[in-house]
Design an enzyme around this catalytic site. Structure first.
Site, PDB file in Angstrom:
ATOM      1  CB  SER A  68      -0.927   0.019   1.206  1.00 22.27           C
ATOM      2  OG  SER A  68      -2.121  -0.635   0.889  1.00 22.27           O
ATOM      3  CE  LYS A  71      -3.574   0.201  -1.744  1.00 22.11           C
ATOM      4  NZ  LYS A  71      -4.437  -0.203  -0.615  1.00 22.11           N
ATOM      5  CE1 TYR A 196      -4.041  -1.566  -5.423  1.00 19.86           C
ATOM      6  CE2 TYR A 196      -4.219  -3.949  -5.539  1.00 19.86           C
ATOM      7  CZ  TYR A 196      -4.242  -2.788  -4.812  1.00 19.86           C
ATOM      8  OH  TYR A 196      -4.465  -2.837  -3.445  1.00 19.86           O
ATOM      9  CE1 TYR A 248      -3.807  -0.733   5.049  1.00 18.37           C
ATOM     10  CE2 TYR A 248      -2.190  -1.000   6.780  1.00 18.37           C
ATOM     11  CZ  TYR A 248      -2.563  -1.142   5.465  1.00 18.37           C
ATOM     12  OH  TYR A 248      -1.693  -1.688   4.571  1.00 18.37           O
ATOM     13  CB  VAL A 266      -0.440  -6.051   3.956  1.00 16.85           C
ATOM     14  CG1 VAL A 266      -1.796  -5.516   4.325  1.00 16.85           C
ATOM     15  CG2 VAL A 266      -0.273  -6.176   2.468  1.00 16.85           C
TER      16      VAL A 266
HETATM   17  N1  GLU Z   1      -1.682  -5.455  -2.566  1.00 17.59           N
HETATM   18  C1  GLU Z   1      -2.346  -5.386  -1.305  1.00 17.59           C
HETATM   19  C2  GLU Z   1      -3.833  -5.639  -1.494  1.00 17.59           C
HETATM   20  O1  GLU Z   1      -4.400  -5.185  -2.430  1.00 17.59           O
HETATM   21  C3  GLU Z   1      -2.103  -4.045  -0.687  1.00 17.59           C
HETATM   22  C4  GLU Z   1      -2.780  -3.910   0.639  1.00 17.59           C
HETATM   23  C5  GLU Z   1      -2.041  -3.091   1.667  1.00 17.59           C
HETATM   24  O2  GLU Z   1      -0.826  -3.041   1.726  1.00 17.59           O
HETATM   25  O3  GLU Z   1      -2.760  -2.469   2.448  1.00 17.59           O
HETATM   26  O4  GLU Z   1      -4.468  -6.302  -0.738  1.00 17.59           O
END
Ligand code: GLU
Length: 312
Positions: A68, A71, A196, A248, A266
């Site tokens: 994430s 992102k 993604y 989060y 994660v």
């Molecule tokens: N690639 C992970 C997913 O889509 C990223 C989630 C994360 O790091 O919060 O579940």
């Protein structure tokens, strides 16, 4: 004038040791099967001061995938490609209070637009906004951007992690189909997801993440070459999302206890920054119940309390 980081340098190994003990209270993510191989008790940190030498402690050689954390940078690239108006037609600006992979509000709240670009639904839409004619072109542009920020032209995605996620991403897949049905996602679902998965699987070390964070801490200017890589306005937007949604459902708690813009993934990575001062990269794969590195958050809290880093 150079800031004096000698106290930090002296104490860092001890604080990493203290924080590492918390790793046993957490769990490594395994819903992407390949992530389960990460070393559960690792903890490493790199701090890059704007005026000073790099500081590292602990397991800095542990590599991890951005997940994430990526992102934040796809959001910035999408803003650079499309401008604010277009991006915020497709994603909102608010925290959700739900899990990062939740679909709940997509159906409950009109018109099915993801609440923000850092939850999975929002980030999937953002991946589709990256300019490029093909999966390869979009992915190459994201990779080139991250390489430039991380200062390493050899960075690439970890193929095993990418494949592991692609084979098991039923939830993200269903979310993407839902977004497509609601005409929020214009591109093809599988093509968008492939972009993604690739950016989530980009493999780094703490020092890469610290450098990416340092550029955000420096309002988008690469301090080594003195050139602006990201417009200041987009750094502002990214930092705002990091504060409100970066950790989060523990973003509020993190704002109170640590008080600096941060984004976790994660894989156990955390990118954090002290505006105008420091870029920070942390790795600690064991996660707490909110999905953040348990030892990493403990370490950042210790540091912030000691050096009064909170921006609030
Ligand atoms: N690639 C992970 C997913 O889509 C990223 C989630 C994360 O790091 O919060 O579940």
């Amino acid at each position: 004038m150079a800031t004096d980081y000698s106290d930090l340098k002296k104490n860092l190994p001890e604080w990493v040791k203290m924080s590492r003990m918390f790793a046993s209270k957490g769990r490594v993510a395994d819903y992407i099967p390949h992530l389960a191989y990460a070393p559960a008790d690792a903890l490493g940190i790199t701090l890059l001061p704007l005026n000073g030498d790099k500081l590292t402690a602990g397991d800095c050689d542990t590599s991890f995938t951005l997940q994430s954390i990526s992102k934040v940078f796809t959001l910035i690239l999408a803003l650079m490609d499309n401008g604010e108006a277009r991006v915020f037609e497709k994603v909102g600006m608010e925290p959700t209070g739900d899990d990062f992979n939740s679909m709940l509000k997509l159906e409950l709240v009109e018109p099915g637009k993801p609440f923000n670009p850092l939850i999975n639904a929002g980030a999937i839409v953002i991946s589709s906004l990256i300019h490029g004619q093909s999966i390869a072109e979009k992915s190459a542009r994201i990779l080139a951007f991250i390489r430039e920020l991380a200062g390493d032209t050899s960075l690439t995605w970890n193929e095993e992690v990418r494949r592991s996620e692609a084979q098991t991403a039923n939830r993200n897949r269903s979310m993407a189909y839902f977004l497509k049905d609601n005409r929020i996602l214009d591109d093809e679902v599988e093509n968008t997801l492939e972009v993604y998965f690739r950016h989530c699987a980009i493999e780094v070390h703490c020092s890469h993440v610290a450098r990416m964070a340092l550029i955000l801490a420096n309002d988008g200017v690469d301090p080594q070459i003195g050139r602006s890589i990201i417009p200041r306005r987009y750094v502002q937007i990214a930092k705002s999302f990091m504060v409100t949604c970066g950790m989060y459902n523990a973003s509020g708690e993190f704002a109170i206890q640590v008080g600096i813009p941060a984004k976790s993934g994660v894989s156990g990575g955390i990118l954090a920054l002290v505006p105008g001062k420091l870029g920070i990269g942390v790795v600690g794969p064991s996660l707490n119940d909110k999905g953040n590195s348990i030892a990493g958050v403990h370490l950042l809290r210790l540091l912030s309390e000691r050096y009064d880093w909170s921006i609030f």
